[in-house]
Write an enzyme that holds these catalytic residues in place. Structure first.
Site, PDB file in Angstrom:
ATOM      1  N   LYS A 169       0.392   5.708  -1.750  1.00 34.36           N
ATOM      2  CA  LYS A 169       0.522   6.919  -1.312  1.00 34.36           C
ATOM      3  C   LYS A 169       0.886   8.107  -2.129  1.00 34.36           C
ATOM      4  CE  LYS A 169       1.701   4.766   3.345  1.00 34.36           C
ATOM      5  NZ  LYS A 169       0.787   5.051   4.195  1.00 34.36           N
TER       6      LYS A 169
ATOM      7  N   GLU B 136       6.962   4.488  14.254  1.00 32.85           N
ATOM      8  CA  GLU B 136       5.762   4.620  14.758  1.00 32.85           C
ATOM      9  C   GLU B 136       5.535   4.777  16.262  1.00 32.85           C
ATOM     10  OE1 GLU B 136       2.807   1.609  12.421  1.00 32.85           O
ATOM     11  OE2 GLU B 136       4.578   0.843  12.272  1.00 32.85           O
TER      12      GLU B 136
ATOM     13  N   ASP C 212       7.959  -7.329   8.705  1.00 32.26           N
ATOM     14  CA  ASP C 212       6.670  -6.323   8.587  1.00 32.26           C
ATOM     15  C   ASP C 212       6.824  -5.168   7.880  1.00 32.26           C
ATOM     16  OD1 ASP C 212       3.882  -5.808   9.463  1.00 32.26           O
ATOM     17  OD2 ASP C 212       4.808  -4.245  10.652  1.00 32.26           O
TER      18      ASP C 212
ATOM     19  N   HIS D 257       0.975  -1.136  -0.077  1.00 31.54           N
ATOM     20  CA  HIS D 257      -0.022  -0.033   0.065  1.00 31.54           C
ATOM     21  C   HIS D 257       0.812   1.355   0.064  1.00 31.54           C
ATOM     22  CE1 HIS D 257       0.553  -0.129   4.718  1.00 31.54           C
ATOM     23  NE2 HIS D 257       0.037   1.395   4.314  1.00 31.54           N
TER      24      HIS D 257
ATOM     25  N   HIS E 268       7.654  -2.283   2.445  1.00 30.28           N
ATOM     26  CA  HIS E 268       7.598  -0.913   2.113  1.00 30.28           C
ATOM     27  C   HIS E 268       8.923  -0.169   2.230  1.00 30.28           C
ATOM     28  CE1 HIS E 268       3.526  -2.156   3.301  1.00 30.28           C
ATOM     29  NE2 HIS E 268       3.523  -2.082   4.623  1.00 30.28           N
TER      30      HIS E 268
HETATM   31  C1  BG6 Z   1       1.644  -2.439   7.707  1.00 28.19           C
HETATM   32  C2  BG6 Z   1       2.256  -3.150   8.718  1.00 28.19           C
HETATM   33  O1  BG6 Z   1       1.928  -3.132   6.534  1.00 28.19           O
HETATM   34  O2  BG6 Z   1       2.007  -1.135   7.421  1.00 28.19           O
HETATM   35  C3  BG6 Z   1       1.949  -2.392  10.072  1.00 28.19           C
HETATM   36  O3  BG6 Z   1       1.988  -4.296   8.904  1.00 28.19           O
HETATM   37  C4  BG6 Z   1       2.457  -0.933   9.860  1.00 28.19           C
HETATM   38  O4  BG6 Z   1       2.653  -2.895  11.068  1.00 28.19           O
HETATM   39  C5  BG6 Z   1       1.622  -0.238   8.557  1.00 28.19           C
HETATM   40  O5  BG6 Z   1       2.057  -0.202  11.124  1.00 28.19           O
HETATM   41  C6  BG6 Z   1       2.173   1.102   8.621  1.00 28.19           C
HETATM   42  O6  BG6 Z   1       1.468   1.665   7.309  1.00 28.19           O
HETATM   43  P1  BG6 Z   1       0.925   3.100   7.410  1.00 28.19           P
HETATM   44  O7  BG6 Z   1       0.297   3.206   6.014  1.00 28.19           O
HETATM   45  O8  BG6 Z   1       0.193   3.523   8.445  1.00 28.19           O
HETATM   46  O9  BG6 Z   1       2.416   3.876   7.242  1.00 28.19           O
END
Ligand code: BG6
Length: 493
Positions: free
Chosen positions: A182, A216, A235, A178, A240
């Site tokens: 963004k 985070e 994760d 995902h 990402h």
């Molecule tokens: C997810 C992870 O893929 O991405 C999570 O499994 C993480 O642990 C999240 O919190 C972060 O996504 P975003 O869009 O909130 O930065």
């Protein structure tokens, strides 16, 4: 690319992702008039809900996200698209009934199956969909969206891919990350390839090092079971953060089409110098949060969270150093880190340029100048900043850092959730922001040696207080002048 009406079939529709992302994103696409006429959303869930209960649930999901922008009239139109299919996805009758339902005339025969389910269920669900001929493209296209994690390591990812390719052609598979949906992540490409002054500088001759941070402040919430078997490296970093790296480091693709873009991304991953097992400690670091304070509130340590074994050595913080062995990047260290329960929630890419020669300033008060930085704030602050050194007004020759701003979004422009973009791309058949299997494969190849080493070293893990910037891992840096950059505003040294 035009989008045709389609039926979105959502597995795991009552789960967290669907609640906080998928249903609100589909609603917002409807608000923006981007869902083609006739589009339907068929939710599959185990709970014994009827249609009315499902509509009430979706209203709550959408309201929680849309807040003041919630529009009852549009929701009425949206709810006309919604259906609930109650069933246990491990049982064949769920699929017999599903096939009967999908054959009804109100459902468009272009069908997108969204698998928002546990990875262990991907294979069995696909097998049963295939048995009911639900992947056959006689009367319309069939596409399958697969959520991460795609496998657990290289071997399991290859096994999963083998299974998928047994049922589907590559054109039908949409592996989602995902982050690629963004707006600011896509803006990295525009920033790099639409501004001519950057390209001559974007290489080892001018860039000292690159940092990618995803921090985070939240902990693992109720995801203990999943998280404890995954850890921060799997994760976030394998998926990402490595994707962000490919966009920063890749060569200009021939065009924006899916294959050209992904060809260039995969070249970056393939060029990353493999980390030998004996170098894992020098190039990677892990840590786990202990109790502490976040935003003034006392919070538990990882080991006190629900469903975490008391002796767990799963990492909630991971950092690593990579080198890309190609002409553009040879010798430029790339530092990446991610963690839960850190001081602040922030995703950013920080590019540090080399120091200029200071000869010109000999015999002045200027002792040392900060290098130029390019700062790309991905979230929550979305920004592009270039830090420059300027003269401080006054009689002395002294300097300070000022930044040039190229904001991504004006105050009156709304943020669009990544899932809106990606769900629309599936309808359009545009796979450029989805992962090809070789991207996933090479990303696993990069982190596998680290995972294997950490898996056998289970006696000890460094800890950091919740609310801090993580464990002391400065040994990763190549030079004393390099250190983590946590701020998007000028840092005075
Ligand atoms: C997810 C992870 O893929 O991405 C999570 O499994 C993480 O642990 C999240 O919190 C972060 O996504 P975003 O869009 O909130 O930065």
């Amino acid at each position: 690319m035009n989008a045709e009406p389609c039926t979105y079939v959502i597995f795991g529709a009552t789960g967290n992702l669907s609640r906080i992302k998928l249903m609100p994103a589909l609603y917002h696409l409807d608000v923006a008039d981007r869902l083609p006429e006739g589009t339907r959303v068929l939710a599959i869930g185990r709970r014994p809900w009827d249609q009315q209960k499902w509509l009430d649930e979706v209203r709550d999901m959408v309201k929680a996200k849309a807040k003041d922008d919630f529009d009852e009239a549009i929701f009425q139109r949206f709810s006309g698209r919604l259906y609930y299919h109650q069933g246990d996805i491990s049982q064949t009758d769920c699929y017999t009934l599903l096939a009967d339902t999908l054959a009804k005339k109100e459902f468009p025969q272009n069908i997108a199956f969204y698998l928002s389910i546990s990875p262990a269920d991907f294979g069995p669900v696909m097998s049963m969909l295939s048995d009911k001929h639900l992947f056959t493209e006689d009367s319309g296209w069939r596409r399958v969206i697969i959520e991460k994690p795609f496998g657990y390591d290289l071997d399991s990812a290859e096994a999963l891919q083998k299974r998928i390719s047994h049922y589907l052609d590559e054109e039908q598979v949409y592996r989602i990350d995902h982050y690629l949906g963004k707006g600011m992540v896509q803006n990295v490409l525009v920033f790099r390839f639409a501004n001519v002054m950057l390209e001559p500088l974007w290489n080892r001759n001018y860039i000292d090092h690159i940092q990618i941070t995803h921090s985070e402040s939240i902990g693992i919430d109720s995801r203990g079971d999943y998280y404890n078997s995954a850890g921060a490296l799997r994760d976030m970093l394998q998926s990402h953060l490595l994707q962000l790296l490919t966009l920063v480091a890749m060569e200009p693709p021939v065009s924006m089409d899916a294959e050209s873009l992904r060809d260039e991304k995969v070249k970056v991953l393939k060029s990353i110098r493999p980390i030998p097992k004996e170098a894992v400690h020098a190039q990677a670091f892990r840590g786990q949060y202990a109790k502490g304070q976040v935003n003034g509130e006392k919070v538990n340590g990882y080991l006190e969270e629900a469903n975490i074994p008391p002796n767990s050595t799963t990492e909630t913080y991971a950092s690593m150093k990579l080198y890309i062995d190609n002409w553009r990047w040879r010798g430029v260290p790339i530092y990446m880190r991610t963690g839960k329960r850190l001081a602040k929630a922030q995703s950013s890419i920080s590019i540090c340029f080399r120091h200029p020669p200071l000869q010109f300033f000999r015999d002045t008060k200027v002792q040392c100048m900060n290098p130029n930085w390019v700062l790309l704030g991905i979230q929550p602050e979305e920004c592009i900043r270039i830090e420059m050194t300027v003269k401080e007004p006054g009689l002395e020759m002294s300097t300070r850092t000022s930044s040039l701003d190229a904001s991504f979004r004006n105050h009156d422009e709304k943020a669009i959730d990544a899932y809106e973009d990606l769900l629309l791309d599936v309808l359009k058949g545009d796979r450029s922001l989805f992962l090809r299997f070789d991207e996933v494969e090479y990303a696993w190849r990069i982190v596998d040696p680290i995972l294997q080493t950490w898996a056998i070293e289970r006696d000890f893990i460094a800890t950091y207080p919740a609310g801090s910037w993580g464990p002391e891992d400065s040994r990763l840096f190549d030079k004393d002048s390099q250190a983590w950059r946590s701020s998007l505003t000028p840092e005075c040294k």
